[in-house]
Write an enzyme that holds these catalytic residues in place. Structure first.
Site, PDB file in Angstrom:
ATOM      1  N   TRP A  40     -51.703  45.016  59.403  1.00 13.72           N
ATOM      2  CA  TRP A  40     -51.289  46.388  59.738  1.00 13.72           C
ATOM      3  C   TRP A  40     -50.217  47.108  58.767  1.00 13.72           C
ATOM      4  O   TRP A  40     -50.133  48.092  58.289  1.00 13.72           O
ATOM      5  CB  TRP A  40     -50.512  46.302  61.169  1.00 13.72           C
ATOM      6  CG  TRP A  40     -50.139  47.537  61.637  1.00 13.72           C
ATOM      7  CD1 TRP A  40     -49.012  47.968  61.996  1.00 13.72           C
ATOM      8  CD2 TRP A  40     -50.833  49.019  62.124  1.00 13.72           C
ATOM      9  NE1 TRP A  40     -48.832  49.155  62.767  1.00 13.72           N
ATOM     10  CE2 TRP A  40     -49.896  49.678  62.773  1.00 13.72           C
ATOM     11  CE3 TRP A  40     -52.308  49.223  62.009  1.00 13.72           C
ATOM     12  CZ2 TRP A  40     -50.537  50.877  63.342  1.00 13.72           C
ATOM     13  CZ3 TRP A  40     -52.731  50.491  62.519  1.00 13.72           C
ATOM     14  CH2 TRP A  40     -51.663  51.175  63.003  1.00 13.72           C
TER      15      TRP A  40
ATOM     16  N   HIS B 100     -46.568  39.325  62.070  1.00 12.06           N
ATOM     17  CA  HIS B 100     -45.565  40.177  61.893  1.00 12.06           C
ATOM     18  C   HIS B 100     -44.235  39.658  62.651  1.00 12.06           C
ATOM     19  O   HIS B 100     -44.282  39.883  63.764  1.00 12.06           O
ATOM     20  CB  HIS B 100     -46.027  41.549  62.340  1.00 12.06           C
ATOM     21  CG  HIS B 100     -45.122  42.638  62.022  1.00 12.06           C
ATOM     22  ND1 HIS B 100     -44.714  43.347  60.985  1.00 12.06           N
ATOM     23  CD2 HIS B 100     -44.115  43.461  62.999  1.00 12.06           C
ATOM     24  CE1 HIS B 100     -43.866  44.155  61.241  1.00 12.06           C
ATOM     25  NE2 HIS B 100     -43.495  44.476  62.358  1.00 12.06           N
TER      26      HIS B 100
ATOM     27  N   LYS C 249     -37.920  49.530  56.491  1.00  8.08           N
ATOM     28  CA  LYS C 249     -38.026  50.861  56.063  1.00  8.08           C
ATOM     29  C   LYS C 249     -36.726  51.552  55.639  1.00  8.08           C
ATOM     30  O   LYS C 249     -36.513  51.707  54.712  1.00  8.08           O
ATOM     31  CB  LYS C 249     -39.009  51.785  56.636  1.00  8.08           C
ATOM     32  CG  LYS C 249     -40.160  51.272  57.353  1.00  8.08           C
ATOM     33  CD  LYS C 249     -41.053  52.280  58.069  1.00  8.08           C
ATOM     34  CE  LYS C 249     -41.977  51.952  59.047  1.00  8.08           C
ATOM     35  NZ  LYS C 249     -43.149  51.112  58.956  1.00  8.08           N
TER      36      LYS C 249
ATOM     37  N   SER D 292     -39.500  45.133  59.193  1.00  9.96           N
ATOM     38  CA  SER D 292     -40.493  46.183  59.903  1.00  9.96           C
ATOM     39  C   SER D 292     -39.700  47.788  59.850  1.00  9.96           C
ATOM     40  O   SER D 292     -39.571  48.081  58.726  1.00  9.96           O
ATOM     41  CB  SER D 292     -40.696  45.948  61.255  1.00  9.96           C
ATOM     42  OG  SER D 292     -41.889  46.282  61.689  1.00  9.96           O
TER      43      SER D 292
HETATM   44  C1  GCU Z   1     -45.183  49.609  64.597  1.00  9.35           C
HETATM   45  C2  GCU Z   1     -45.143  50.764  63.410  1.00  9.35           C
HETATM   46  C3  GCU Z   1     -44.923  50.065  62.103  1.00  9.35           C
HETATM   47  C4  GCU Z   1     -43.297  49.292  62.126  1.00  9.35           C
HETATM   48  C5  GCU Z   1     -43.460  48.444  63.439  1.00  9.35           C
HETATM   49  C6  GCU Z   1     -42.055  47.810  63.749  1.00  9.35           C
HETATM   50  O1  GCU Z   1     -46.152  48.717  64.465  1.00  9.35           O
HETATM   51  O2  GCU Z   1     -46.600  51.286  63.222  1.00  9.35           O
HETATM   52  O3  GCU Z   1     -44.702  50.906  61.058  1.00  9.35           O
HETATM   53  O4  GCU Z   1     -43.187  48.660  60.887  1.00  9.35           O
HETATM   54  O5  GCU Z   1     -44.066  49.054  64.339  1.00  9.35           O
HETATM   55  O6  GCU Z   1     -41.037  48.188  63.327  1.00  9.35           O
HETATM   56  O7  GCU Z   1     -42.220  46.720  64.659  1.00  9.35           O
END
Ligand code: GCU
Length: 422
Positions: free
Chosen positions: A349, A399, A262, A258
């Protein structure tokens, strides 16, 4: 007291509230038409023809991402000191050696402490290793009693009685399902993890805390945000791993889930010492193409998490079509090193298809550099990894990071470290 409760509630749920106010597109037929920029074409329109050209183009591309999205790390050295906090030579039911290391970064009379938790198989020789952040403190990834409880700022969580942003014993092992340490050790790999909040607490504090505070340089619209700080932190951990004789620093796989995916991607793009990069459901600002505007968009990320990217990135809010780059070019910056991108069906998402398409469009760079690249053009069925120098899978479910994901990561690593010759 009441204000604190309301404030904590807003801090915890603000991403959810934002998500509800923002209407995400989940309809493929509403994805706008777009044309992805060509990573093998210089900004002035000239094609990349030779390997030397690519080195120049790579610098050009990297600086675009640095200036417009992740932000630049200030110039200047930090000092680092190592101290061993604990050692258990019989961890994981006797399978592993577990160490906790305090890796202190210093600059301008300030210190930031990175608390590293390292598991290594007991066998002889240097071990390949997976390096990745955890979300809530080292003590959450395993129920083993000896692991210190994180003392950095953590998000409050009523489930574990976490108030005042301080973690507790009750949170021990709470994220162990995402960290199959025993399985990883049995496959011959080590694990190194640290809490991402040690490097930069995940809230918008105007860049006053975490590693940003080590550099009291003037900030501008291209200064580093939190994702770049987390990526930079992974490189500082690599500095430490390079000093450890038990670790094969030529086989360090940087991974993240998540938001931490990044960070892993940007770390892989920024630091060639990472031999392999794994992004699990990194979504917007990670492996997913922004131009598709599917699921989470740039506007939504920038409003819910204004501290993640640099000031310049805000100018693309609702103006994705003006982006001079897209995330397939981030993936290209990892070439020729192996890269694995995993997604989940219900994580709409995070746009699993947008991540798949980014792999497809990064492939020409790998091929240009003499690698297999990505052998897929249409989305694969569930649990059917597509594997070349770039690998991809989509699994059923939400997720999360699941044992299936870990099996695929380890298979991918085995393949590159032990079998393939390219
Ligand atoms: C939120 C956010 C995402 C991210 C996620 C996470 O949903 O919008 O961009 O990847 O959190 O880190 O769990």
């Amino acid at each position: 007291m009441k204000t604190t409760i309301i404030f904590s509630f807003l801090l915890f749920f603000s991403p959810v509230l934002f998500a509800q106010a923002f209407v995400a597109n989940y309809d493929e037929s509403k994805v706008p038409e777009y044309k992805l920029p060509d990573p093998l074409m210089f900004n002035d329109g000239k094609p990349v023809k030779t390997a030397k050209d690519w080195l120049k183009r790579r610098i050009e591309l990297y600086s675009i991402f640095e200036k417009e999205m992740y932000g630049k790390v200030p110039v200047g050295k930090v000092t680092s000191t190592f101290s061993e906090v604990s050692l258990d030579e019989n961890a994981c039911n006797g399978l592993a050696v577990r160490r906790e290391i305090r890796w202190t970064l210093g600059r301008n009379s300030r210190n930031v402490i990175l608390n590293l938790l390292i598991y290594l198989p007991k066998s002889e020789g240097r071990k390949p290793l997976f390096l990745g952040y955890n979300f809530s403190g080292n003590h959450t990834i395993s129920a083993e009693k000896g692991i210190q409880i994180a003392t950095s700022w953590v998000r409050n969580n009523p489930d574990f009685g976490i108030t005042n942003n301080l973690s507790r014993e009750a949170a021990r092992g709470s994220d162990a399902a995402s960290w199959p340490v025993n399985e990883i050790i049995k496959r011959g790999y080590g694990v190194c993890t640290l809490y991402y909040g040690d490097v930069d607490p995940d809230f918008d504090d105007g860049f006053q805390n975490g590693v940003h505070a080590l550099f009291n340089s003037q900030r501008d619209s291209s200064s580093w945000g939190s994702v770049a700080a987390w990526a930079w932190g992974l490189s500082r951990v690599m500095d430490c791993l390079e000093k450890m004789k038990e670790v094969d620093s030529k086989k360090v796989v940087v991974f993240g889930h998540s938001r931490l995916g990044k960070a892993a991607l940007w770390a892989g793009a920024s630091d060639p010492r990472f031999a392999m990069v794994i992004s699990n459901e990194s979504g917007s600002g990670g492996a997913a193409l922004s131009l598709r505007k599917f699921g989470e968009t740039i506007t939504r990320t920038n409003s819910a998490f204004p501290h993640w990217f640099c000031g310049n990135f805000k100018k693309f809010n609702n103006r994705e079509e003006t982006l001079p780059f897209d995330q397939h070019e981030l993936l290209s910056l990892i070439a020729p090193r192996p890269l694995y991108v995993s997604t989940a069906e219900e994580d709409r998402w995070g746009d699993p298809k947008g991540s798949f398409l980014a792999c497809v469009s990064a492939s020409p760079v790998y091929q240009f550099l003499g690698k297999e690249g990505f052998p897929g053009t249409t989305m694969p069925p569930l649990e059917t990894p597509v594997v070349g120098t770039i690998g991809y899978h989509i699994r059923p479910g939400k997720h999360d990071i699941k044992p299936y994901d870990w099996q695929c990561f380890m298979n991918f690593a085995d393949n590159y470290f032990n079998t393939r010759k390219d």
